[in-house]
Motif scaffolding. Structure first.
Motif, mmCIF file in Angstrom:
data_model
loop_
_atom_site.group_PDB
_atom_site.id
_atom_site.type_symbol
_atom_site.label_atom_id
_atom_site.label_comp_id
_atom_site.label_asym_id
_atom_site.label_seq_id
_atom_site.Cartn_x
_atom_site.Cartn_y
_atom_site.Cartn_z
ATOM 1 N N ARG A 77 -7.469 4.086 2.457
ATOM 2 C CA ARG A 77 -6.104 3.591 2.670
ATOM 3 C C ARG A 77 -5.596 3.986 4.066
ATOM 4 N NH1 ARG A 77 -1.171 5.410 -1.148
ATOM 5 N NH2 ARG A 77 -1.689 7.379 -0.116
ATOM 6 N N PHE A 121 -4.710 -0.367 -6.737
ATOM 7 C CA PHE A 121 -4.735 -1.423 -5.723
ATOM 8 C C PHE A 121 -5.562 -2.622 -6.189
ATOM 9 C CE2 PHE A 121 -4.482 2.699 -3.513
ATOM 10 C CZ PHE A 121 -3.212 2.576 -2.956
ATOM 11 N N LEU A 177 0.819 -1.207 0.000
ATOM 12 C CA LEU A 177 0.000 0.000 0.000
ATOM 13 C C LEU A 177 0.856 1.263 0.000
ATOM 14 C CD1 LEU A 177 -2.824 -0.984 2.538
ATOM 15 C CD2 LEU A 177 -2.936 -0.940 0.048
ATOM 16 N N ILE A 224 -10.352 6.841 -1.975
ATOM 17 C CA ILE A 224 -9.256 5.867 -1.868
ATOM 18 C C ILE A 224 -8.270 6.292 -0.769
ATOM 19 C CG2 ILE A 224 -7.233 4.971 -3.082
ATOM 20 C CD1 ILE A 224 -8.893 4.912 -5.626
ATOM 21 N N ASN A 225 -7.944 7.569 -0.725
ATOM 22 C CA ASN A 225 -6.994 8.048 0.290
ATOM 23 C C ASN A 225 -7.524 7.835 1.706
ATOM 24 O OD1 ASN A 225 -5.163 8.857 -1.672
ATOM 25 N ND2 ASN A 225 -6.010 10.936 -1.808
ATOM 26 N N ARG A 233 -2.150 4.696 -6.622
ATOM 27 C CA ARG A 233 -3.607 4.555 -6.440
ATOM 28 C C ARG A 233 -4.151 3.304 -7.124
ATOM 29 N NH1 ARG A 233 -3.058 10.147 -7.206
ATOM 30 N NH2 ARG A 233 -3.809 11.404 -5.452
ATOM 31 N N LEU A 266 -11.446 -1.205 -1.133
ATOM 32 C CA LEU A 266 -10.326 -0.544 -1.803
ATOM 33 C C LEU A 266 -10.149 -1.060 -3.228
ATOM 34 C CD1 LEU A 266 -7.943 1.439 -1.450
ATOM 35 C CD2 LEU A 266 -6.551 -0.519 -0.722
ATOM 36 N N SER A 301 -10.577 1.051 -6.721
ATOM 37 C CA SER A 301 -9.483 1.072 -7.691
ATOM 38 C C SER A 301 -9.983 0.686 -9.083
ATOM 39 C CB SER A 301 -8.368 0.131 -7.237
ATOM 40 O OG SER A 301 -7.293 0.153 -8.145
#
Length: 815
Positions: free
Chosen positions: A411, A356, A349, A407-408, A354, A379, A383
């Protein structure tokens, strides 16, 4: 000063006569019918020679697969249903999906029937099939003709340019591979030219002798064409069903592509779901390869140790200490596997930006952590969604920015969860390691052979259990991949097409409507711009003086209509006018009738002659006088000499008795105008004229004065002092409406009296011009009718009505 009655100047507001306009414009029905017929025929030909376009539709249901736990943790999706139809709409329009769909349908060869009318695509009904080698350059976009000679042979040829495909060869004829048009070819054999390489197969032997054509299109160009042709939209608001449609010339072809596109969409979705299982299988295979090698090595060591130390029953010899040690080592090994997974996941990760999609979920490798597993799945889905968006939009697109933010945040949650899991797992490992150290100290008190064998056996069992565990996980991952199905489903396949062009019913409606309104509009414009008087109703609305009668148009070649053709329709008009004149100034022993008009050519002399003739035929002694000294015509019409007349009498060249001439008709006398004098206005002002008129009054019952136009010369106004009745002639389709303004002004200002209008030269048209009834109380307005069941056999024109159907149709267009 005499008071002026201003009421005569006031315009009276008259209601619109709807019936009048309906009758007026309905008489043009042949013109409407002609335009409608032309429009309908034109639309028919347009439909006949136009390639029809159909719309085919299918529908796909988009389902969500996000778990409730993940949506709670991802605060941006708390109030979202998880359905993002925008991404799927963009995916349907992508070139990648179009390429996958085209691989299923093979549209690189298009077949056409040999026709001169319009382009007809055969699609599945073609008697031949063409197999193309796209690894070789091909002639694209040009029609190539095929003539089927037999079941084994055919001939290739160029297709001549047609009305709708003249561009097929045109200036691009130099691109045609002329080598392939030489000679006869065999079905199933490859045709190779400088720019062509393909094979033609006969699919329908019963079509021998037919001619067809085909056109090649490179698959890459088809991808662009069909990607643009697809339209995708939600069927209803806030719903999850997408309608997939396209416009096509062939319903079956369009339906096949839409269905293939929907199938390709489901396959793409399934491939994305299988990506997780494939990543897990690849990881397990790598681990199996490593563990299998070490397991084989330990097994060989254990066998060698047994042989060298002659050990048979190991379990009975070493007791139960080994079992406790083995159990703890297995636990430590499992903990190490978890730690390895957590650290690998953390490093992955941190290393990836970005993307994943290849993350392996904990449940796949046997780690039972539901929260982490849901976070990893979410996630991966985000993606995949980001990759879909990138195929259609730029990095700075708002939708892509929203996905990156999600996504951020996700994560960060996963990082925090992994750190907690690593810390807890290391605590468990330390506890198990301390217990294992205790058992190892107990095991150290055993004999040396037992201790050595236990170490080897422990290592073997450890490798064997791990190998068995990985085999189980590989089988589970394979089963999971085989059982995967797409979350989406097809609701309706495309089957039937809706005709969208041309819209036949709508076009025929337009043809009928325009066929009526175009001529109707031209007629309205024509009548609006036409400044001439066209009918009695119009005349009554414009003219302020009473209308005494209507004189029908005469096609006879004489001006002596009443005398020479007493049974003519127009002659009856003058008899009706005569009856009306008898009621006017009936107290006069000798009635003087003055005839004038606005301009020359409106029929003053014609009316004067025939009114005098009608009076003479009734037994009245009548004198017809020519007062138009500027343009004398009366003597020519009456066939008498004009060398002596009124002008010579007024200059004392002839006596009164010499200028009053008899005619060949009983009771009818004439006073010619005489030679044209230089000063006609001054001559008519002489007192001698008054004495002459008094003399004629004593000798005749009726005096008809043929005067010049009141709008052009001044003599007529001077002659009004002699007249009892004044007839103002208005000619149909000749007199301009603005010419009537002068007589209206004279009448309104009381400068003229006893003026009555005569509508002259009314042409036949329609069934009737019946505006009968009393006109201001002064007599009948004559109805000038065509022959019908009421007319009987009274008129000479009856023979004319029986023949000349073309004239009857043309007469319908007269106003």
């Amino acid at each position: 000063m005499e008071n002026l009655d201003l009421s005569k100047f006031e315009e009276q507001e008259k209601p619109i006569d709807i019936k009048y306009y309906i009758i007026k414009y309905s008489r043009y029905w042949p013109l409407y019918l002609l335009f409608i017929a032309v429009g309908v025929v034109g639309i028919f030909l347009f439909h006949r020679y136009t390639v029809e376009l159909f719309e085919v539709k299918g529908s796909v249901m988009i389902k969500t697969n996000a778990s409730p736990e993940v949506r709670v943790l991802d605060r941006s999706n708390i109030f979202s249903s998880g359905e993002n139809l925008t991404n799927d709409i963009l995916l349907f329009s992508s070139k990648q999906l179009a390429e996958d769909a085209l691989k299923k349908v093979h549209f690189d060869v298009t077949y056409y029937a040999a026709t001169n009318i319009k382009e007809i695509e055969l699609y599945k009904n073609s008697p031949v099939l063409v197999e193309v080698d796209w690894n070789y350059p091909q002639v694209e976009g040009k029609k190539i003709g095929i003539e089927i000679l037999s079941e084994d042979e055919y001939r290739l040829g160029k297709v001549d340019s047609q009305i709708f495909d003249w561009w097929n060869f045109g200036d691009g004829g130099s691109d045609i591979d002329l080598d392939i048009f030489e000679g006869i070819h065999t079905f199933g054999k490859e045709v190779t030219g400088s720019k062509s390489k393909f094979t033609v197969h006969l699919s329908n032997p019963s079509r021998i002798g037919d001619e067809v054509s085909f056109k090649l299109s490179h698959p890459s160009s088809l991808v662009d064409q069909y990607a643009r042709a697809i339209q995708v939209k939600p069927m209803i608001n806030y719903g999850s069903v997408l309608e997939v449609s396209m416009v096509t010339k062939v319903v079956d072809k369009g339906s096949d592509y839409v269905n293939a596109l929907m199938d390709a969409f489901l396959e793409h979705d399934l491939r994305e779901k299988n990506r997780i299982s494939e990543n897990a299988l690849r990881f397990i295979e790598e681990q199996l390869f490593i563990v299998e090698d070490s397991l084989n090595s330990v097994e060989r060591r254990m066998q060698q140790f047994k042989v060298s130390n002659k050990l048979l029953d190991v379990n009975a010899e070493f007791g139960g200490v080994l079992g406790n040690i083995r159990s703890l080592e297995e636990n430590i090994q499992a903990i190490d596997f978890e730690l390895s997974y957590y650290r690998t996941l953390r490093d992955y990760l941190m290393r990836k930006g970005r993307n994943f999609e290849e993350v392996v979920a904990p449940s796949v490798v046997g780690i039972a952590d539901g929260l982490l597993n849901d976070l990893i799945q979410q996630l991966v889905q985000l993606s995949l969604e980001r990759r879909k968006l990138l195929s259609k939009v730029h990095e700075t697109h708002p939708d892509l920015i929203v996905v990156d933010q999600q996504i951020n945040r996700l994560r960060d949650n996963i990082f925090e969860n992994i750190e907690n899991l690593i810390e807890n797992t290391e605590v468990r490992k330390r506890e198990n390691t301390e217990k294992l150290s205790t058992y190892d100290r107990q095991f150290a008190n055993l004999p040396q052979a037992e201790s050595s064998y236990s170490n080897i056996f422990r290592e073997f069992k450890l490798r064997e259990n791990l190998y068995t565990y990985l085999l189980e996980k590989r089988a589970e991952a394979g089963i999971a991949k085989a059982s995967n199905v797409s979350d989406n489903s097809i609701v309706d396949y495309a089957k039937r097409g809706n005709l969208i062009f041309p819209k036949k019913l709508q076009n025929y409606t337009y043809a009928v409507g325009l066929g009526f309104f175009i001529p109707f509009g031209f007629l309205l414009l024509y009548h609006y711009l036409n400044n001439r008087v066209m009918d009695q109703i119009q005349l009554k609305n414009i003219l302020k003086i009473p209308i005494l009668g209507t004189i029908g148009y005469s096609e006879k070649g004489t001006n002596l209509l009443v005398a020479d053709h007493p049974r003519a329709l127009a002659s009856e008009s003058f008899r009706s006018l005569r009856s009306a004149l008898f009621y006017i100034a009936s107290e006069k022993k000798c009635k003087i009738i003055l005839v004038t008009s606005s301009i020359s050519g409106e029929g003053k002399t014609f009316i004067s002659i025939n009114v005098a003739s009608a009076m003479a035929l009734s037994g009245k002694k009548t004198c017809l006088m020519g007062f138009d000294l500027r343009k004398p015509k009366l003597s020519n019409y009456m066939e008498v000499s004009n060398k002596k007349g009124l002008s010579t009498f007024l200059v004392d060249k002839h006596s009164a008795e010499e200028i009053v001439l008899p005619t060949k008709y009983d009771n009818l006398y004439i006073v010619p105008s005489g030679p044209v004098p230089p000063n006609p206005s001054e001559l008519l002002l002489k007192n001698k004229l008054g004495d002459f008129m008094a003399k004629l009054e004593s000798e005749f019952d009726i005096i008809v004065m043929d005067c010049p136009p009141v709008g052009l010369v001044s003599e007529t106004m001077d002659l009004l002092r002699f007249s009892d009745v004044n007839l103002y002639i208005v000619r149909h389709d000749f007199t301009h409406r603005n010419h009537l303004l002068m007589i209206n002004d004279l009448y309104a200002s009381d400068q003229v009296r006893n003026f009555y209008a005569i509508f002259n030269g009314m042409k036949r048209g329609g069934d009737t011009y019946d505006f009968g009834g009393y006109n201001y109380g002064y007599g009948y307005s004559y109805s000038y009718m065509q022959k019908n069941k009421y007319s009987g056999s009274y008129y000479e024109e009856e023979a004319d009505f029986k023949s000349g159907w073309l004239k009857k149709i043309i007469s319908k267009f007269r106003v």
